[in-house]
Design a protein around this motif. Structure first.
Motif, PDB file in Angstrom:
ATOM      1  N   HIS A 184      30.847  35.371  75.417  1.00 52.74           N
ATOM      2  CA  HIS A 184      29.177  35.725  75.862  1.00 52.74           C
ATOM      3  C   HIS A 184      29.194  34.248  77.211  1.00 52.74           C
ATOM      4  O   HIS A 184      30.382  34.038  77.609  1.00 52.74           O
ATOM      5  N   CYS A 215      21.922  35.928  77.495  1.00 53.58           N
ATOM      6  CA  CYS A 215      23.609  36.175  77.538  1.00 53.58           C
ATOM      7  C   CYS A 215      24.351  36.898  78.963  1.00 53.58           C
ATOM      8  O   CYS A 215      23.032  38.187  79.047  1.00 53.58           O
ATOM      9  N   GLU A 227      27.244  37.667  79.344  1.00 54.29           N
ATOM     10  CA  GLU A 227      29.065  38.498  79.722  1.00 54.29           C
ATOM     11  C   GLU A 227      28.279  39.501  78.472  1.00 54.29           C
ATOM     12  O   GLU A 227      28.438  39.555  77.248  1.00 54.29           O
ATOM     13  N   LEU A 228      28.672  41.081  79.102  1.00 56.22           N
ATOM     14  CA  LEU A 228      28.917  41.949  78.192  1.00 56.22           C
ATOM     15  C   LEU A 228      29.417  41.725  77.014  1.00 56.22           C
ATOM     16  O   LEU A 228      30.641  41.790  76.651  1.00 56.22           O
ATOM     17  N   CYS A 229      29.022  41.923  75.579  1.00 53.33           N
ATOM     18  CA  CYS A 229      29.058  41.158  74.813  1.00 53.33           C
ATOM     19  C   CYS A 229      29.253  42.376  73.662  1.00 53.33           C
ATOM     20  O   CYS A 229      30.073  41.586  72.179  1.00 53.33           O
ATOM     21  N   HIS A 261      23.672  42.928  73.651  1.00 55.48           N
ATOM     22  CA  HIS A 261      24.130  41.928  74.399  1.00 55.48           C
ATOM     23  C   HIS A 261      22.297  41.300  74.995  1.00 55.48           C
ATOM     24  O   HIS A 261      22.851  40.619  75.437  1.00 55.48           O
ATOM     25  N   MET A 300      20.289  39.550  73.610  1.00 55.13           N
ATOM     26  CA  MET A 300      20.388  37.391  73.503  1.00 55.13           C
ATOM     27  C   MET A 300      19.917  36.739  74.819  1.00 55.13           C
ATOM     28  O   MET A 300      20.426  36.247  75.532  1.00 55.13           O
TER      29      MET A 300
HETATM   30 CU   LIG Z   1      26.487  39.558  75.590  1.00 47.61          CU
END
Ligand SMILES: [Cu+2]
Length: 272
Positions: free
Chosen positions: A184, A219, A221-223, A227, A230
């Motif tokens: 993340h 967040c 970062e593509l998680c 996502h 977040m």
């Molecule tokens: Cu994410």
């Protein structure tokens, strides 16, 4: 050609209406910088932006000048020269100088961003699918679960519960950031913090909020599927309010209150 123009026009209209609807967006430049880290980043960005703009203007003017000055109707016989020492030295030296200035300013900013202050508060951020855990190891407390959607987000159409990271104003905050499952990223744009949360390692970042208020983070970062939900909120409060919050949290856990006047300086520089 028509189609390209139409597409460009459509996207322009769409983006401008999107900006109008979501008042947290910043169509021109960065969000207002809060604190030294964000200010340094904004300054560096703006300097590079203005250098780029100046280079663009000079190059365009030279092109237009050359098109006009050396047009075929006025110059039926082409020039015979192929070199010009002065011009060649200039177009080598000036870009080298510009790059040197940009490198100097960037490394200087990097030094400030990457050097963790020795005093201040330590907060651990642990990212997971799909949320955040914020721990205060010095006080044995964690940020409580959010109970309602944040007003800034609900006004932007996001009905999502958001955890607060409560921090004192004008105090260095050192974040220890990691992830529990996948990668993340902890991103708080107003405060100038953006760093990956990676399982199995701890990344460090710091900020110092110079103005009380709520600063939405998310967040970056593509998680996974959620996502985009977040979010978190950095809640910057006065020092007395922060101390009261810490002790209220400790009381809920059944811990004794912290005597802030006796804190070692490495942990808490708030009494200064
Ligand atoms: Cu994410």
């Amino acid at each position: 050609m028509h189609r390209i123009l139409l597409t460009a026009l459509c996207s322009l209209v769409l983006t401008s209406t999107a900006f109008a609807e979501v008042n947290t967006a910043h169509p021109l430049g960065f969000p207002t910088a809060i604190g030294p880290v964000a200010e340094e980043i904004t300054l560096t960005y703006n300097l590079i932006f203005w250098i780029c703009l100046a280079v663009f203007a000079v190059v365009q003017i030279l092109i237009l000048y050359a098109i006009f000055k050396f047009r075929r109707s006025k110059n039926p016989v082409p020039a015979t020269f192929s070199h010009n020492n002065l011009v060649e030295v200039a177009w080598t030296a000036v870009p080298v100088l510009i790059c040197a200035v940009i490198a100097w300013v960037s490394f200087d900013a990097m030094k400030l961003i990457r050097t963790m202050p020795e005093d201040g508060e330590t907060i651990e951020a642990i990212a997971y699918q799909f949320g955040w855990e914020f721990d205060y190891p010095d006080y044995n407390i964690s940020s409580p679960e959010a109970e309602k959607a944040h007003v800034q987000l609900s006004s932007a159409g996001v009905d999502r519960y958001v955890k607060d990271i409560v921090v004192p104003v004008d105090t260095n905050i050192v974040m220890h950031i990691t992830g529990r499952d996948v990668i993340h990223a902890f991103y708080a744009p107003d405060l100038g913090v953006k760093i990956d949360a990676i399982p199995g390692r701890i990344n460090y970042a710091w900020f110092k909020a110079t103005k009380e208020g709520d600063y939405i983070g998310q967040c970056a970062e593509l998680c996974g599927a959620a996502h985009g939900e977040m979010f978190f909120n950095v809640k910057v409060v006065s020092k007395p309010a922060y101390k009261a919050w810490v002790n209220a949290q400790r009381a809920e856990n059944g811990d004794t209150p912290v005597d802030f006047s006796n804190m070692p300086s490495a942990t808490m520089a708030m009494s200064k």
